[in-house]
Design a protein around this motif. Sequence first.
Motif, PDB file in Angstrom:
ATOM      1  N   LEU A  12      -5.207  -3.874   0.477  1.00  0.00           N
ATOM      2  CA  LEU A  12      -6.303  -4.401  -0.347  1.00  0.00           C
ATOM      3  C   LEU A  12      -5.900  -4.597  -1.810  1.00  0.00           C
ATOM      4  CD1 LEU A  12      -9.187  -2.009   0.871  1.00  0.00           C
ATOM      5  CD2 LEU A  12      -8.865  -4.417   1.511  1.00  0.00           C
ATOM      6  N   VAL A  13      -4.832  -3.918  -2.260  1.00  0.00           N
ATOM      7  CA  VAL A  13      -4.588  -3.823  -3.706  1.00  0.00           C
ATOM      8  C   VAL A  13      -3.980  -5.102  -4.289  1.00  0.00           C
ATOM      9  CG1 VAL A  13      -4.322  -1.319  -3.566  1.00  0.00           C
ATOM     10  CG2 VAL A  13      -2.263  -2.769  -3.522  1.00  0.00           C
ATOM     11  N   ARG A  14      -4.059  -5.191  -5.619  1.00  0.00           N
ATOM     12  CA  ARG A  14      -3.531  -6.358  -6.338  1.00  0.00           C
ATOM     13  C   ARG A  14      -1.998  -6.244  -6.482  1.00  0.00           C
ATOM     14  NH1 ARG A  14      -8.018  -7.023 -11.255  1.00  0.00           N
ATOM     15  NH2 ARG A  14      -9.687  -7.625  -9.835  1.00  0.00           N
ATOM     16  N   PRO A  15      -1.271  -7.372  -6.443  1.00  0.00           N
ATOM     17  CA  PRO A  15       0.197  -7.314  -6.546  1.00  0.00           C
ATOM     18  C   PRO A  15       0.685  -6.722  -7.872  1.00  0.00           C
ATOM     19  CG  PRO A  15      -0.557  -9.551  -6.028  1.00  0.00           C
ATOM     20  CD  PRO A  15      -1.777  -8.726  -6.197  1.00  0.00           C
ATOM     21  N   ALA A  16      -0.146  -6.788  -8.914  1.00  0.00           N
ATOM     22  CA  ALA A  16       0.277  -6.249 -10.216  1.00  0.00           C
ATOM     23  C   ALA A  16      -0.114  -4.779 -10.386  1.00  0.00           C
ATOM     24  CB  ALA A  16      -0.346  -7.075 -11.336  1.00  0.00           C
ATOM     25  N   LEU A  17      -0.617  -4.158  -9.307  1.00  0.00           N
ATOM     26  CA  LEU A  17      -1.150  -2.789  -9.447  1.00  0.00           C
ATOM     27  C   LEU A  17      -0.100  -1.783  -9.926  1.00  0.00           C
ATOM     28  CD1 LEU A  17      -3.511  -0.741  -8.863  1.00  0.00           C
ATOM     29  CD2 LEU A  17      -2.377  -0.324  -6.677  1.00  0.00           C
ATOM     30  N   VAL A  18      -0.522  -0.941 -10.867  1.00  0.00           N
ATOM     31  CA  VAL A  18       0.230   0.271 -11.213  1.00  0.00           C
ATOM     32  C   VAL A  18      -0.573   1.448 -10.648  1.00  0.00           C
ATOM     33  CG1 VAL A  18       1.037   1.753 -13.102  1.00  0.00           C
ATOM     34  CG2 VAL A  18       1.234  -0.749 -13.291  1.00  0.00           C
ATOM     35  N   LEU A  19       0.035   2.176  -9.716  1.00  0.00           N
ATOM     36  CA  LEU A  19      -0.626   3.313  -9.070  1.00  0.00           C
ATOM     37  C   LEU A  19      -0.084   4.601  -9.683  1.00  0.00           C
ATOM     38  CD1 LEU A  19      -2.389   4.495  -6.722  1.00  0.00           C
ATOM     39  CD2 LEU A  19      -0.334   4.351  -5.290  1.00  0.00           C
ATOM     40  N   VAL A  20      -1.000   5.429 -10.187  1.00  0.00           N
ATOM     41  CA  VAL A  20      -0.591   6.650 -10.878  1.00  0.00           C
ATOM     42  C   VAL A  20      -1.053   7.849 -10.050  1.00  0.00           C
ATOM     43  CG1 VAL A  20      -0.824   7.998 -13.021  1.00  0.00           C
ATOM     44  CG2 VAL A  20      -0.862   5.482 -13.113  1.00  0.00           C
ATOM     45  N   VAL A  55      -4.971  -0.947 -12.389  1.00  0.00           N
ATOM     46  CA  VAL A  55      -4.334   0.372 -12.428  1.00  0.00           C
ATOM     47  C   VAL A  55      -5.238   1.301 -11.626  1.00  0.00           C
ATOM     48  CG1 VAL A  55      -3.727   2.337 -13.906  1.00  0.00           C
ATOM     49  CG2 VAL A  55      -3.394   0.005 -14.763  1.00  0.00           C
ATOM     50  N   ILE A  56      -4.637   2.164 -10.803  1.00  0.00           N
ATOM     51  CA  ILE A  56      -5.429   3.183 -10.093  1.00  0.00           C
ATOM     52  C   ILE A  56      -4.807   4.542 -10.382  1.00  0.00           C
ATOM     53  CG2 ILE A  56      -6.130   4.080  -7.828  1.00  0.00           C
ATOM     54  CD1 ILE A  56      -6.205   1.150  -6.835  1.00  0.00           C
ATOM     55  N   SER A  57      -5.646   5.506 -10.754  1.00  0.00           N
ATOM     56  CA  SER A  57      -5.140   6.849 -11.038  1.00  0.00           C
ATOM     57  C   SER A  57      -5.828   7.838 -10.094  1.00  0.00           C
ATOM     58  CB  SER A  57      -5.419   7.191 -12.514  1.00  0.00           C
ATOM     59  OG  SER A  57      -4.651   8.303 -12.907  1.00  0.00           O
ATOM     60  N   LEU A  58      -5.028   8.642  -9.410  1.00  0.00           N
ATOM     61  CA  LEU A  58      -5.545   9.541  -8.366  1.00  0.00           C
ATOM     62  C   LEU A  58      -5.779  10.945  -8.927  1.00  0.00           C
ATOM     63  CD1 LEU A  58      -3.079   8.539  -5.483  1.00  0.00           C
ATOM     64  CD2 LEU A  58      -5.371   7.614  -5.932  1.00  0.00           C
ATOM     65  N   ARG A 101       3.901  -5.760  -2.789  1.00  0.00           N
ATOM     66  CA  ARG A 101       2.441  -5.721  -2.624  1.00  0.00           C
ATOM     67  C   ARG A 101       1.763  -4.908  -3.734  1.00  0.00           C
ATOM     68  NH1 ARG A 101       1.423  -3.371   2.542  1.00  0.00           N
ATOM     69  NH2 ARG A 101       3.636  -3.316   3.068  1.00  0.00           N
ATOM     70  N   LEU A 102       2.536  -4.161  -4.519  1.00  0.00           N
ATOM     71  CA  LEU A 102       2.056  -3.574  -5.774  1.00  0.00           C
ATOM     72  C   LEU A 102       3.265  -3.470  -6.693  1.00  0.00           C
ATOM     73  CD1 LEU A 102       1.373   0.262  -5.565  1.00  0.00           C
ATOM     74  CD2 LEU A 102       2.648  -0.986  -3.828  1.00  0.00           C
ATOM     75  N   ARG A 103       2.985  -3.276  -7.995  1.00  0.00           N
ATOM     76  CA  ARG A 103       4.072  -3.388  -8.974  1.00  0.00           C
ATOM     77  C   ARG A 103       4.817  -2.072  -9.174  1.00  0.00           C
ATOM     78  NH1 ARG A 103       4.435  -3.221 -14.756  1.00  0.00           N
ATOM     79  NH2 ARG A 103       5.941  -4.766 -15.471  1.00  0.00           N
ATOM     80  N   CYS A 104       4.072  -0.969  -9.262  1.00  0.00           N
ATOM     81  CA  CYS A 104       4.714   0.266  -9.696  1.00  0.00           C
ATOM     82  C   CYS A 104       3.977   1.496  -9.180  1.00  0.00           C
ATOM     83  CB  CYS A 104       4.728   0.282 -11.237  1.00  0.00           C
ATOM     84  SG  CYS A 104       5.384   1.797 -11.950  1.00  0.00           S
ATOM     85  N   TYR A 105       4.727   2.520  -8.837  1.00  0.00           N
ATOM     86  CA  TYR A 105       4.163   3.844  -8.511  1.00  0.00           C
ATOM     87  C   TYR A 105       4.676   4.810  -9.563  1.00  0.00           C
ATOM     88  CZ  TYR A 105       2.959   8.015  -5.735  1.00  0.00           C
ATOM     89  OH  TYR A 105       2.424   9.199  -5.277  1.00  0.00           O
ATOM     90  N   ALA A 106       3.759   5.370 -10.327  1.00  0.00           N
ATOM     91  CA  ALA A 106       4.119   6.327 -11.377  1.00  0.00           C
ATOM     92  C   ALA A 106       3.559   7.672 -10.955  1.00  0.00           C
ATOM     93  CB  ALA A 106       3.536   5.884 -12.713  1.00  0.00           C
ATOM     94  N   SER A 107       4.441   8.616 -10.622  1.00  0.00           N
ATOM     95  CA  SER A 107       3.959   9.826  -9.958  1.00  0.00           C
ATOM     96  C   SER A 107       4.631  11.098 -10.468  1.00  0.00           C
ATOM     97  CB  SER A 107       4.197   9.704  -8.453  1.00  0.00           C
ATOM     98  OG  SER A 107       3.760  10.882  -7.804  1.00  0.00           O
ATOM     99  N   ASP A 108       3.827  12.147 -10.531  1.00  0.00           N
ATOM    100  CA  ASP A 108       4.318  13.481 -10.885  1.00  0.00           C
ATOM    101  C   ASP A 108       4.582  14.315  -9.634  1.00  0.00           C
ATOM    102  OD1 ASP A 108       4.875  15.545 -12.836  1.00  0.00           O
ATOM    103  OD2 ASP A 108       2.977  16.489 -12.279  1.00  0.00           O
ATOM    104  N   VAL A 109       4.209  13.772  -8.479  1.00  0.00           N
ATOM    105  CA  VAL A 109       4.253  14.579  -7.255  1.00  0.00           C
ATOM    106  C   VAL A 109       4.916  13.794  -6.125  1.00  0.00           C
ATOM    107  CG1 VAL A 109       2.318  16.142  -7.721  1.00  0.00           C
ATOM    108  CG2 VAL A 109       1.832  13.845  -6.920  1.00  0.00           C
ATOM    109  N   LEU A 110       5.852  14.410  -5.440  1.00  0.00           N
ATOM    110  CA  LEU A 110       6.502  13.795  -4.292  1.00  0.00           C
ATOM    111  C   LEU A 110       6.339  14.715  -3.088  1.00  0.00           C
ATOM    112  CD1 LEU A 110       9.988  12.397  -5.450  1.00  0.00           C
ATOM    113  CD2 LEU A 110       7.912  11.107  -4.913  1.00  0.00           C
ATOM    114  N   GLY A 111       6.311  14.106  -1.901  1.00  0.00           N
ATOM    115  CA  GLY A 111       6.183  14.906  -0.680  1.00  0.00           C
ATOM    116  C   GLY A 111       7.333  15.882  -0.526  1.00  0.00           C
ATOM    117  N   SER A 112       8.482  15.521  -1.062  1.00  0.00           N
ATOM    118  CA  SER A 112       9.652  16.403  -0.978  1.00  0.00           C
ATOM    119  C   SER A 112      10.010  16.802  -2.393  1.00  0.00           C
ATOM    120  CB  SER A 112      10.804  15.648  -0.351  1.00  0.00           C
ATOM    121  OG  SER A 112      10.927  14.383  -0.995  1.00  0.00           O
TER     122      SER A 112
END
Length: 324
Positions: free
Chosen positions: A221-229, A202-205, A250-261
């Motif tokens: 570089l990331v793991r296929p099971a990655l959850v990116l927050v 899991v990576i949290s920004l 190439r990653l499992r999930c993007y969980a985000s509160d912010v979108l470019g649009s």
Amino acid sequence: MPTSPLVLVTSRSFSSGDLDLAAELEAVGARMVTGPSTHDLDALRPLLADATAWIAGTGPVTAAHLDAAPGLQIVARYGVGYEAVDLGAAAARGVLVTNTPGANTGAVADHAVALLLAGLRDVPQGDRGVRAGRWAVQRTRELGTLTVGIVGLGRIGRAVAARLSGFGPRLLGFDPWVPPAELDRLGIEGVDLDTLAAGSDVISLHAPGEEVVVDARFLGLVRPALVLVNTARATLVDEPALAQALRDGRLRCYASDVLGSEAGDHANPLLADDLLDRTVLTPHSAAQTVQAVDGMGRGAVDAVLAHLRGDQPPNLVPLPGGPR
Ligand SMILES: NC(=O)C1=CN([C@@H]2O[C@H](COP(=O)(O)OP(=O)(O)OC[C@H]3O[C@@H](n4cnc5c(N)ncnc54)[C@H](O)[C@@H]3O)[C@@H](O)[C@H]2O)C=CC1
Ligand SMILES: O=C(O)C(=O)COP(=O)(O)O
């Protein structure tokens, strides 16, 4: 203080908490007007023309905005991030900039954990499935057995680490401005960004949105099971590259509160129908708690009131070429 200074407010939630901040401004003779939180320049132009102070949302504050505001003396960011404020343009025009550090730390850290667990444990998929009469489940993994990488160990990154420590994952951290001994003390292993990318489940920004961190190289570089927050800024992520990486598995999930649009623009690549089960999205709501809304409002109004009194406002953002 000038006669009846005009305070422009463009944050979405100003005074929607328990404090009557508009009354506090009126009590010192200021007039308050509200404008769109998108900071659409044409809509703001007539309001900026007479503004002395601007309590600004997360939208851009550009040189063109400042040129439209010849009497503007202070931009008080209602919130923490100020990457959308052109600090050079503010400095050149003698406009002060402040923000509200710490006001929404707890709110955003809670929300990051909510997104992390939702992404890790397929909460939205489960909800959609139950409503559609599908009770199929996929095995997921327990947070306590995983490695979580935190990018940016300021107020929010540290608050996330403190919350996660109760779940028991291994914690990796990358922040060029925090000494390794300090990370050690927080129970976080300091590593470089590539090691964090390759070694985290899991990576949290939590870095400011001033540069792209998650680009095609990082995604390689990331793991296929990655959850990116991401509860920080959309500008930290190359969104088209991320959409493609999600599609390619190439990653499992993007969980985000912010979108470019933000604000209803459906053109974003991460909103594609085929990515529904690989994304968990919230409407920039991480800081929208009663406590944080009051804290951000309090901080912004205190800065404006101090300036109108002739005092140095709290939480000045250092400007290029300035003393701090
Ligand atoms: N979703 C939301 O509603 C909210 C989003 N935010 C975003 O979260 C960000 C972090 O907020 P705080 O923790 O309060 O700020 P902070 O200033 O306390 O912490 C930011 C940390 O990021 C580090 N950093 C800077 N550049 C970096 C890089 N390239 N890589 C790794 N670390 C880096 C800094 O050294 C600092 O320790 C804000 O800049 C803002 O953009 C903040 C509040 C609400
Ligand atoms: O504090 C920040 O930087 C934020 O992103 C808060 O945004 P908001 O006030 O919830 O629109």
